[in-house]
Design an enzyme around this catalytic site. Sequence first.
Site, PDB file in Angstrom:
ATOM      1  N   LYS A 205       0.836  -1.198   0.000  1.00  0.00           N
ATOM      2  CA  LYS A 205       0.000   0.000   0.000  1.00  0.00           C
ATOM      3  C   LYS A 205       0.880   1.262   0.000  1.00  0.00           C
ATOM      4  CE  LYS A 205      -3.385   2.530   2.630  1.00  0.00           C
ATOM      5  NZ  LYS A 205      -4.350   2.594   3.709  1.00  0.00           N
ATOM      6  N   GLU A 211      10.468  -4.787   4.453  1.00  0.00           N
ATOM      7  CA  GLU A 211      10.483  -6.200   4.071  1.00  0.00           C
ATOM      8  C   GLU A 211      10.192  -6.347   2.579  1.00  0.00           C
ATOM      9  OE1 GLU A 211       8.946  -4.908   6.672  1.00  0.00           O
ATOM     10  OE2 GLU A 211       8.888  -6.282   8.381  1.00  0.00           O
ATOM     11  N   GLY A 266      -4.786  -1.304   5.013  1.00  0.00           N
ATOM     12  CA  GLY A 266      -3.966  -2.448   4.604  1.00  0.00           C
ATOM     13  C   GLY A 266      -4.644  -3.791   4.841  1.00  0.00           C
ATOM     14  N   ARG A 267      -5.169  -3.987   6.041  1.00  0.00           N
ATOM     15  CA  ARG A 267      -5.780  -5.300   6.353  1.00  0.00           C
ATOM     16  C   ARG A 267      -7.206  -5.416   5.813  1.00  0.00           C
ATOM     17  NH1 ARG A 267      -4.414  -2.231  10.421  1.00  0.00           N
ATOM     18  NH2 ARG A 267      -5.996  -1.295  11.748  1.00  0.00           N
ATOM     19  N   GLU A 352      -4.588  -6.354  14.893  1.00  0.00           N
ATOM     20  CA  GLU A 352      -4.034  -5.076  14.436  1.00  0.00           C
ATOM     21  C   GLU A 352      -5.115  -3.991  14.484  1.00  0.00           C
ATOM     22  OE1 GLU A 352      -0.508  -4.590  11.514  1.00  0.00           O
ATOM     23  OE2 GLU A 352      -2.259  -4.142  10.299  1.00  0.00           O
ATOM     24  N   HIS A 383      -5.508 -32.243  17.619  1.00  0.00           N
ATOM     25  CA  HIS A 383      -4.367 -33.048  18.063  1.00  0.00           C
ATOM     26  C   HIS A 383      -3.198 -32.174  18.471  1.00  0.00           C
ATOM     27  CE1 HIS A 383      -6.272 -36.820  16.922  1.00  0.00           C
ATOM     28  NE2 HIS A 383      -6.848 -36.075  15.984  1.00  0.00           N
ATOM     29  N   LYS A 505       9.539  -0.634  13.763  1.00  0.00           N
ATOM     30  CA  LYS A 505      10.061  -0.334  12.416  1.00  0.00           C
ATOM     31  C   LYS A 505      11.191   0.682  12.516  1.00  0.00           C
ATOM     32  CE  LYS A 505       5.829  -0.609   9.617  1.00  0.00           C
ATOM     33  NZ  LYS A 505       4.958   0.202   8.781  1.00  0.00           N
TER      34      LYS A 505
HETATM   35  O1  LIG Z   1       1.135  -2.700   2.253  1.00  0.00           O
HETATM   36  P1  LIG Z   1       2.243  -2.083   3.009  1.00  0.00           P
HETATM   37  O2  LIG Z   1       2.208  -0.590   2.993  1.00  0.00           O
HETATM   38  O3  LIG Z   1       3.572  -2.609   2.537  1.00  0.00           O
HETATM   39  O4  LIG Z   1       2.081  -2.480   4.515  1.00  0.00           O
HETATM   40  C1  LIG Z   1       2.034  -3.811   4.930  1.00  0.00           C
HETATM   41  C2  LIG Z   1       1.429  -3.964   6.277  1.00  0.00           C
HETATM   42  O5  LIG Z   1       2.103  -3.168   7.223  1.00  0.00           O
HETATM   43  C3  LIG Z   1       1.197  -2.622   8.159  1.00  0.00           C
HETATM   44  O6  LIG Z   1       1.067  -1.276   7.911  1.00  0.00           O
HETATM   45  C4  LIG Z   1       1.672  -2.770   9.550  1.00  0.00           C
HETATM   46  O7  LIG Z   1       1.926  -4.098   9.867  1.00  0.00           O
HETATM   47  C5  LIG Z   1      -0.118  -3.354   7.873  1.00  0.00           C
HETATM   48  O8  LIG Z   1      -1.239  -2.679   8.278  1.00  0.00           O
HETATM   49  C6  LIG Z   1      -0.007  -3.535   6.406  1.00  0.00           C
HETATM   50  O9  LIG Z   1      -0.928  -4.470   5.979  1.00  0.00           O
END
Ligand SMILES: O=P(O)(O)OC[C@H]1O[C@](O)(CO)[C@@H](O)[C@@H]1O
Length: 539
Positions: A205, A211, A266-267, A352, A383, A505
């Site tokens: 987003k 990452e 995002g979620r 979250e 299990h 972060k």
């Molecule tokens: O889509 P992005 O901006 O890479 O963010 C990934 C994720 O990081 C967060 O902002 C924090 O974990 C989530 O809400 C989001 O889904």
Amino acid sequence: MAISVSRTPLWCLLQQRANNMPSLKELFRADPQRFTHFSASACGMLLDYSKQRMDTTAKLNLLALARQQEVESRRDAMLRGEAINNTENRAVLHTVLRLPKGEKFMLNGENIAADVHSVLAQMRSFSDAVREGRWLGYTGKPIRTIINIGIGGSDLGPQMACIALAPWSQKNLSLHFVSNVDGRHVADSLENADPETTLIVVASKTFTTMETLTNARTAREWMLNHGCPEDQIRQHFVALSTNVKAAAAFGIAEENVFPFWNWAGGRYSMWSAIGLSIALYVGADRFEEMLAGAHEMDLHFAQAPLEQNLPVLMALIGVWNINFLGLQALSIAPYHQRMTRLPAYLQQLEMESNGKSVTREGQRVDYTTSPILFGEAGTNGQHAYFQLLHQGATIIPTDFIVVADDDAGLPGHNQALLANCFAQSKAMAWGKNIDEVRAELGDLPEKMLAPRVFEGNRPTSTLLLDSLTPRSLGALIALYEHKVFVQSVIWDINAFDQWGVELGKSLAQQLISLDPAAVKEEYDSSTKGLLKALTKRHR
Ligand SMILES: O=P(O)(O)OC[C@H]1O[C@](O)(CO)[C@@H](O)[C@@H]1O
């Protein structure tokens, strides 16, 4: 200063009721029609909450609590596009992502529903081209492998949905999800991929997530090192983002960026361009069916009276368990192998969103909020952690999710699966007392009988779906989204920001060199000690 919901007379009344709540056995004895009175249906699913430790008085007071907290008007404000995400001053409009074609939705003078459908058309045309072998890699071969690089909401939703909808997938396409910054994750996916036929979908987003950008850079290097010319990268990389500029700066051709908007969290974003991997894997028609299922749930949420409103009921059950019965966790047990990533998806959605401890006005809450959510597909969970659910000293309510339809069609399997599911909630509700154990085993010493006793009285809900299809999956996910929203209204918190992930972060950025020479004096002795110990091992 606004008065805390926990100081309202209704809250006290509910607490008193919870303190005197009869057992499940007594509740069932008192009401022979309990299943009818404590179940509801909508959008092809049935919610049985008769095995929750709740009576009619508690239910009515919980519904009154929802009204007191203005669930209906807050819901309407969200659906109207008010900036209910107050810390970021944003509207929350994932529901617009699933509006049918032709419907209008005006936000700040623009018809954003039209923008949504124009990106859907872009997704359809691209996914059709890839699936039909018309989108070619740098040596002229069609795409066979798709690697979705993203994390959190840019990974869990598409991943969960693609696994769930695998029967609709195109068999000559393989799909991988890379999320962890741990190089082993991307390395494992690239190892077996052929660069000539691989498409990298960079889902972010913000397009700033460490990452995702680290993994995307590695994938780009891999592609170039395998002979893909710079000017052909456009055939192998697409981006899904609200930050079209940053995606372009990364080197992704502007026409390969599938945009979405800040009003989709995002979620809550798998309904947007973030769903491209779903459309690629199962086709745009199926993706749109998923949107239609979610829309059906949106209408139910917006229109059904609170007493029959599935998201509202599920939210109130959660509030009852967490705040009044003191049951802080929630286990999610989908009895369907293809829902294996649903617990992880819901973990982000719930924890979250509602893992917060200040109200919308910034006051510290004096009550508990989000459940600690975990789970595993049944019967595997039975299990593993179900021992604790049956006999642990902590009581953990469970949502059983079960599907009637048998699409595997293998004799005996579905019967065994469903029987196990129903048996678990039965065992959790009724348990087995010492007399029953004695009747089975004879008059053994107490220490042999007691470990075989099940206290029972452990609350569960069962969601029974007719079948698992793109449509029903869409409805199921929208159900949980709205449940989470209703709980946030009752708890007076903002479900749509996530400041809790920011500190880690920025500290990671400070430590990124891992260089002990860069260690600051003010660092704590543990961090300093770890950095030094690491350096020794690197030598
Ligand atoms: O889509 P992005 O901006 O890479 O963010 C990934 C994720 O990081 C967060 O902002 C924090 O974990 C989530 O809400 C989001 O889904």
